[in-house]
Design a protein around this motif. Structure first.
Motif, short mmCIF file in Angstrom:
data_model
loop_
_atom_site.label_atom_id
_atom_site.label_comp_id
_atom_site.label_asym_id
_atom_site.label_seq_id
_atom_site.Cartn_x
_atom_site.Cartn_y
_atom_site.Cartn_z
N GLY A 173 113.11 77.61 39.06
CA GLY A 173 113.59 78.95 38.75
C GLY A 173 113.60 79.85 39.97
N THR A 174 112.55 79.73 40.78
CA THR A 174 112.48 80.53 42.01
C THR A 174 113.57 80.12 42.98
N TYR A 184 120.84 82.32 44.29
CA TYR A 184 121.76 83.29 43.70
C TYR A 184 121.82 84.55 44.55
N ASP A 185 120.66 85.05 44.96
CA ASP A 185 120.61 86.26 45.78
C ASP A 185 121.33 86.04 47.11
N ALA A 222 124.71 88.05 48.34
CA ALA A 222 124.77 88.76 49.62
C ALA A 222 125.92 88.23 50.47
N ALA A 223 126.10 86.91 50.46
CA ALA A 223 127.20 86.32 51.23
C ALA A 223 128.55 86.75 50.67
#
Length: 300
Positions: free
Chosen positions: A7-8, A14-15, A19-20
């Motif tokens: 999950g981490t 995803y983050d 951002a990309a």
């Protein structure tokens, strides 16, 4: 041995992707701005078709069109530059939703059109806060298409129609202006730019006159705001403002009804052809002034 929680790992990936994606949109917009301003230095905002992923219009800081596809092809913005912009949009836009990621708002023309503000765009000149925008939809075989009007009271007086061939645009502009004036309305001083989707012209032609005139009147403040979005208007206009019959009116009417439209204004002489569909209000108009009265009553 330390293992990363799935999950981490997902959240971190995803983050990083989000951002990309933002960085990709920002750099793509900057590059498109560089390409467009190399030929149209006054460009401030782009209108893109999010469905087709191509460039629809280039606007200046006043929000007025300075290039429009397809009628401006090769004029102001070379075809190869417009094609390169389309290619960039086609490459970039699949990378996530625009509303949340790129923050490209919906254009006044409505979906699928969106506004892309170019980096470093000049601030609007004094008085542009009074700029008014109106738009309506016209039924075509491929769905509802937009007719929009932008009025800038501080600008040089003129009225233009874009989105079609030059000859047709001039004829339509002169016919609409004559119909408005001969119906007793006075257009205020300023620039009025009307843009019609190409499908409106190709399939509707003069049948879109009434809708175009109504958008013009709303944009200059002679009709209540947003009223033309609530009604489908079909009818050709004579120079004296009379609403003339439309050839094969059953086709645009069927298209409008098939898309769930509930209010139609059509030539009075053709209401018998339209009939009275359940749950739909069909109004016959003998003139532009007659149609305007119906619109004003609907807004009341």
């Amino acid at each position: 041995m330390t293992t990363t929680d799935p999950g981490t790992a997902y959240a971190a990936a995803y983050d990083a992707a989000a951002a990309a994606r933002l960085d990709l949109y920002a750099k793509a917009t900057a590059y498109i701005g560089h390409l467009v301003r190399g030929h149209l230095p006054q460009a401030a905002t782009l209108v893109i078709n999010a469905k087709c992923r191509d460039l629809h219009e280039v606007q200046d800081a006043e929000g007025l069109p300075i290039w429009h596809a397809p009628t401006s092809a090769g004029q102001g913005l070379p075809d190869e530059v417009a094609d390169e912009v389309d290619g960039i949009l086609a490459d970039v836009m699949p990378f996530g939703g625009m509303a949340g990621a790129a923050r490209w708002p919906i254009a006044p023309q409505g979906l699928p059109y969106r506004l892309v503000r170019l980096p470093g765009a000049p601030a609007p000149a004094n008085g542009t806060g009074q700029r008014k925008v109106a738009h309506t939809r016209f039924p075509t075989p491929e769905g509802l298409r937009v007719i929009s009007g932008i009025f800038a009271p501080a600008a040089t007086p003129r009225i233009d129609i874009t989105g079609t061939r030059d000859t047709y645009a001039r004829e339509t502009r002169d016919r609409i202006r004559a119909a408005i004036i001969n119906s007793g309305y006075t257009l205020p001083t300023g620039s009025l730019d009307i843009t019609a989707d190409w499908l409106v012209i190709r399939s509707g032609g003069p049948a879109a006159d009434l809708a175009t005139a109504a958008v013009a009147l709303e944009a200059v403040g002679l009709l209540p705001a947003d009223i033309t979005q609530r009604v489908v208007l079909i009818g050709e206009l004579g120079l004296d403002g009379t609403v003339r019959t439309v050839r094969d009116i059953e086709q645009p009417v069927a298209a409008a009804l098939g898309l769930g439209e509930k209010h139609l204004i059509v030539p009075a002489e053709q209401t018998d052809l339209v009939g009275t569909p359940t749950g739909v209000t069909v109004t016959g108009a003998y003139s532009l002034a007659h149609a305007v009265a119906h619109l004003a009553a609907l807004a009341a």
